[in-house]
Design a protein around this motif. Structure first.
Motif, PDB file in Angstrom:
ATOM      1  N   CYS A   1       5.501  -2.287 -10.593  1.00  0.00           N
ATOM      2  CA  CYS A   1       4.208  -2.593  -9.966  1.00  0.00           C
ATOM      3  C   CYS A   1       3.255  -1.417 -10.099  1.00  0.00           C
ATOM      4  O   CYS A   1       2.087  -1.576 -10.479  1.00  0.00           O
ATOM      5  N   ALA A   2       3.741  -0.205  -9.786  1.00  0.00           N
ATOM      6  CA  ALA A   2       2.882   0.988  -9.872  1.00  0.00           C
ATOM      7  C   ALA A   2       2.495   1.266 -11.320  1.00  0.00           C
ATOM      8  O   ALA A   2       1.344   1.616 -11.602  1.00  0.00           O
ATOM      9  N   ARG A   3       3.438   1.130 -12.235  1.00  0.00           N
ATOM     10  CA  ARG A   3       3.165   1.401 -13.651  1.00  0.00           C
ATOM     11  C   ARG A   3       2.088   0.454 -14.191  1.00  0.00           C
ATOM     12  O   ARG A   3       1.152   0.887 -14.873  1.00  0.00           O
ATOM     13  N   GLU A   4       2.207  -0.844 -13.877  1.00  0.00           N
ATOM     14  CA  GLU A   4       1.217  -1.803 -14.351  1.00  0.00           C
ATOM     15  C   GLU A   4      -0.132  -1.593 -13.659  1.00  0.00           C
ATOM     16  O   GLU A   4      -1.189  -1.818 -14.259  1.00  0.00           O
ATOM     17  N   THR A   5      -0.107  -1.155 -12.403  1.00  0.00           N
ATOM     18  CA  THR A   5      -1.355  -0.884 -11.682  1.00  0.00           C
ATOM     19  C   THR A   5      -2.077   0.312 -12.289  1.00  0.00           C
ATOM     20  O   THR A   5      -3.300   0.267 -12.501  1.00  0.00           O
ATOM     21  N   VAL A   6      -1.350   1.381 -12.590  1.00  0.00           N
ATOM     22  CA  VAL A   6      -1.975   2.551 -13.198  1.00  0.00           C
ATOM     23  C   VAL A   6      -2.513   2.212 -14.594  1.00  0.00           C
ATOM     24  O   VAL A   6      -3.604   2.667 -14.979  1.00  0.00           O
ATOM     25  N   ALA A   7      -1.774   1.384 -15.343  1.00  0.00           N
ATOM     26  CA  ALA A   7      -2.282   0.962 -16.656  1.00  0.00           C
ATOM     27  C   ALA A   7      -3.584   0.200 -16.505  1.00  0.00           C
ATOM     28  O   ALA A   7      -4.517   0.358 -17.310  1.00  0.00           O
ATOM     29  N   LEU A   8      -3.681  -0.623 -15.461  1.00  0.00           N
ATOM     30  CA  LEU A   8      -4.919  -1.339 -15.212  1.00  0.00           C
ATOM     31  C   LEU A   8      -6.038  -0.384 -14.824  1.00  0.00           C
ATOM     32  O   LEU A   8      -7.193  -0.560 -15.246  1.00  0.00           O
ATOM     33  N   TYR A   9      -5.724   0.640 -14.015  1.00  0.00           N
ATOM     34  CA  TYR A   9      -6.737   1.648 -13.702  1.00  0.00           C
ATOM     35  C   TYR A   9      -7.338   2.208 -15.006  1.00  0.00           C
ATOM     36  O   TYR A   9      -8.564   2.382 -15.112  1.00  0.00           O
ATOM     37  N   GLY A  10      -6.476   2.510 -15.959  1.00  0.00           N
ATOM     38  CA  GLY A  10      -6.953   3.069 -17.204  1.00  0.00           C
ATOM     39  C   GLY A  10      -7.875   2.132 -17.949  1.00  0.00           C
ATOM     40  O   GLY A  10      -8.911   2.541 -18.496  1.00  0.00           O
ATOM     41  N   ARG A  11      -7.528   0.830 -17.951  1.00  0.00           N
ATOM     42  CA  ARG A  11      -8.389  -0.138 -18.642  1.00  0.00           C
ATOM     43  C   ARG A  11      -9.720  -0.274 -17.947  1.00  0.00           C
ATOM     44  O   ARG A  11     -10.778  -0.364 -18.590  1.00  0.00           O
ATOM     45  N   VAL A  12      -9.706  -0.308 -16.607  1.00  0.00           N
ATOM     46  CA  VAL A  12     -10.966  -0.449 -15.855  1.00  0.00           C
ATOM     47  C   VAL A  12     -11.840   0.794 -16.044  1.00  0.00           C
ATOM     48  O   VAL A  12     -13.044   0.691 -16.279  1.00  0.00           O
ATOM     49  N   ALA A  13     -11.229   1.974 -15.944  1.00  0.00           N
ATOM     50  CA  ALA A  13     -11.994   3.224 -16.121  1.00  0.00           C
ATOM     51  C   ALA A  13     -12.553   3.316 -17.540  1.00  0.00           C
ATOM     52  O   ALA A  13     -13.695   3.755 -17.744  1.00  0.00           O
ATOM     53  N   GLY A  14     -11.773   2.874 -18.517  1.00  0.00           N
ATOM     54  CA  GLY A  14     -12.226   2.932 -19.893  1.00  0.00           C
ATOM     55  C   GLY A  14     -13.367   1.994 -20.171  1.00  0.00           C
ATOM     56  O   GLY A  14     -14.237   2.273 -21.024  1.00  0.00           O
ATOM     57  N   ALA A  15     -13.382   0.866 -19.444  1.00  0.00           N
ATOM     58  CA  ALA A  15     -14.456  -0.098 -19.642  1.00  0.00           C
ATOM     59  C   ALA A  15     -15.758   0.342 -18.992  1.00  0.00           C
ATOM     60  O   ALA A  15     -16.819  -0.154 -19.338  1.00  0.00           O
TER      61      ALA A  15
ATOM     62  N   SER B   1       0.831  -1.208   0.000  1.00  0.00           N
ATOM     63  CA  SER B   1       0.000   0.000   0.000  1.00  0.00           C
ATOM     64  C   SER B   1       0.867   1.260   0.000  1.00  0.00           C
ATOM     65  O   SER B   1       0.576   2.238  -0.704  1.00  0.00           O
ATOM     66  N   TRP B   2       1.938   1.245   0.790  1.00  0.00           N
ATOM     67  CA  TRP B   2       2.808   2.407   0.892  1.00  0.00           C
ATOM     68  C   TRP B   2       3.551   2.653  -0.416  1.00  0.00           C
ATOM     69  O   TRP B   2       3.671   3.814  -0.861  1.00  0.00           O
ATOM     70  N   GLU B   3       4.047   1.607  -1.047  1.00  0.00           N
ATOM     71  CA  GLU B   3       4.766   1.789  -2.308  1.00  0.00           C
ATOM     72  C   GLU B   3       3.831   2.351  -3.383  1.00  0.00           C
ATOM     73  O   GLU B   3       4.232   3.230  -4.166  1.00  0.00           O
ATOM     74  N   LEU B   4       2.592   1.881  -3.431  1.00  0.00           N
ATOM     75  CA  LEU B   4       1.630   2.451  -4.381  1.00  0.00           C
ATOM     76  C   LEU B   4       1.307   3.900  -4.020  1.00  0.00           C
ATOM     77  O   LEU B   4       1.241   4.765  -4.903  1.00  0.00           O
ATOM     78  N   ALA B   5       1.125   4.176  -2.727  1.00  0.00           N
ATOM     79  CA  ALA B   5       0.776   5.538  -2.296  1.00  0.00           C
ATOM     80  C   ALA B   5       1.839   6.543  -2.712  1.00  0.00           C
ATOM     81  O   ALA B   5       1.529   7.695  -3.050  1.00  0.00           O
ATOM     82  N   GLN B   6       3.113   6.122  -2.712  1.00  0.00           N
ATOM     83  CA  GLN B   6       4.195   7.025  -3.086  1.00  0.00           C
ATOM     84  C   GLN B   6       4.289   7.246  -4.594  1.00  0.00           C
ATOM     85  O   GLN B   6       4.823   8.272  -5.040  1.00  0.00           O
TER      86      GLN B   6
END
Length: 375
Positions: free
Chosen positions: A361-375, A23-28
């Motif tokens: 990890c953060a880069r792939e997570t943000v890319a997934l955010y984009g796919r989920v938001a786009g869907a 959680s902390w690594e993503l938060a940063q």
């Protein structure tokens, strides 16, 4: 696409667990991604301005009796307010759960131990899962796991469509690296240790971690081997750990094991780097961060041939069956004295660990955010 994200940070506290570290690594990092316009942080009904304050003692918000009474009286109003704030944001619950305001967001399911090994969890946690997990699954548009092994398990066990589950691996902090013996000496001296003079296991002490089997195997080593490399165990005392503690106390009296408990975060990378061997006999993990930290530190690694550990260690670790204690002891002896294997394991482990990274990890997570938001 521009993204506005809410990250739940209830796992942040001064002593970070594996989920807290994630959680902390993503938060940063996620706020620095060019696709992300804004990030807000949410914790058990509170909006957190600065999540780093949760990492210091007394930094976690405390509710006095009057505050709790007011919160209960205004629950409906706060739910309406939080819903307005959350509108237009994608919510990520990195610790299994999504609140009502997170409808259509993501959850990270790190493992299914609460279902596979319920006896290793406190009753309160089991009750919370019974109340909240199914609702969180229903709210979530997508599920993140830490490994492909756990992804397959989630799809099968929870009957989730494969296109709703994505594996994104975790990583070791850059603080975990090979170090010269002289660099480790001051920290090791605080524990009465010397470089290459001990083996290490970093693990919560609970049944599925198979610490009793490790202790039995260590006791079965030739005295010259176990006395040259005593076993250091560090980590929290988990659920149902009394019998394990008794075994460690007996081994401590005989001089071949010590339980260090929690080690300060600044000491842990040095404790890894000074070890002659790292052992992780757990039979069930969602990722298994400690073996990756050990590989990144240039330490030969032994892990259980179970769950995701063969996947995560990528052929660099020695695989063992912890329940076969005599065979386990033979493999441990080999791992300590076989110079050729140790050199191979050290070099291969560094390569495998370098393939992971919190930026990745953060880069792939943000890319997934984009796919989920786009869907």
């Amino acid at each position: 696409m521009s993204l506005r994200v809410i990250l739940s940070v209830e796992a942040l506290e001064p002593r970070l667990s594996g989920i807290g570290r994630y959680s902390w690594e993503l938060a940063q990092r996620i706020g620095a991604a060019p696709e992300v316009d804004a990030v807000r942080f949410y914790r058990n009904g509170d909006w957190i301005e600065d999540p780093s304050r949760l990492l210091i003692p007394d930094g976690i918000p405390r509710r006095h009796k009057v505050h709790r009474w007011l919160r209960n009286r205004t629950k409906g109003l706060r739910r309406w307010r939080d819903g307005l704030i959350a509108r237009g944001h994608l919510f990520h619950g990195p610790n299994y759960f999504l609140p009502e305001i997170g409808e259509g967001g993501l959850i990270t399911v790190h493992d299914l131990s609460v279902f596979r090994y319920p006896e290793t969890h406190p009753a309160e946690r089991l009750r919370y899962f019974e109340r909240e997990f199914a609702a969180s699954l229903a709210r979530a548009a997508h599920i993140v796991t830490d490994s492909a092994t756990t992804r397959d398990e989630v799809i099968d066990f929870l009957s989730i469509a494969p296109d709703r589950v994505t594996a994104i691996p975790l990583a070791a902090s850059p603080a975990f690296m090979p170090r010269a013996a002289a660099e480790t000496l001051p920290a090791l001296a605080r524990y009465g240790l010397s470089p290459q003079g001990y083996a290490l296991c970093v693990s919560t002490v609970e049944p599925r971690k198979r610490i009793p089997h490790l202790l039995q195997a260590w006791a079965a080593l030739p005295p010259s081997v176990r006395n040259r490399w005593p076993l250091m165990v560090t980590g929290g005392a988990g659920w149902l750990s009394d019998d394990v503690q008794a075994l460690m106390a007996q081994g401590a009296r005989e001089g071949w094991v010590r339980y260090l408990g929690f080690v300060p975060e600044e000491d842990l990378p040095l404790l890894y780097a000074g070890a002659a061997l790292f052992v992780y006999p757990s039979v069930y993990e969602g990722f298994g961060l400690p073996p990756v930290e050990a590989m990144a530190s240039g330490v030969p690694v032994v892990v259980a041939n179970a769950s995701c550990l063969p996947e995560v260690t990528g052929g660099a670790a020695m695989l063992v069956e912890p329940e076969d204690v005599p065979a386990f002891a033979l493999r441990l002896e080999q791992a300590l004295v076989d110079t050729d294997w140790r050199n191979m394991a050290r070099n291969a482990g560094l390569v495998v660990a370098a393939g992971y990274g919190w930026d990745r990890c953060a880069r792939e997570t943000v890319a997934l955010y984009g796919r989920v938001a786009g869907a």
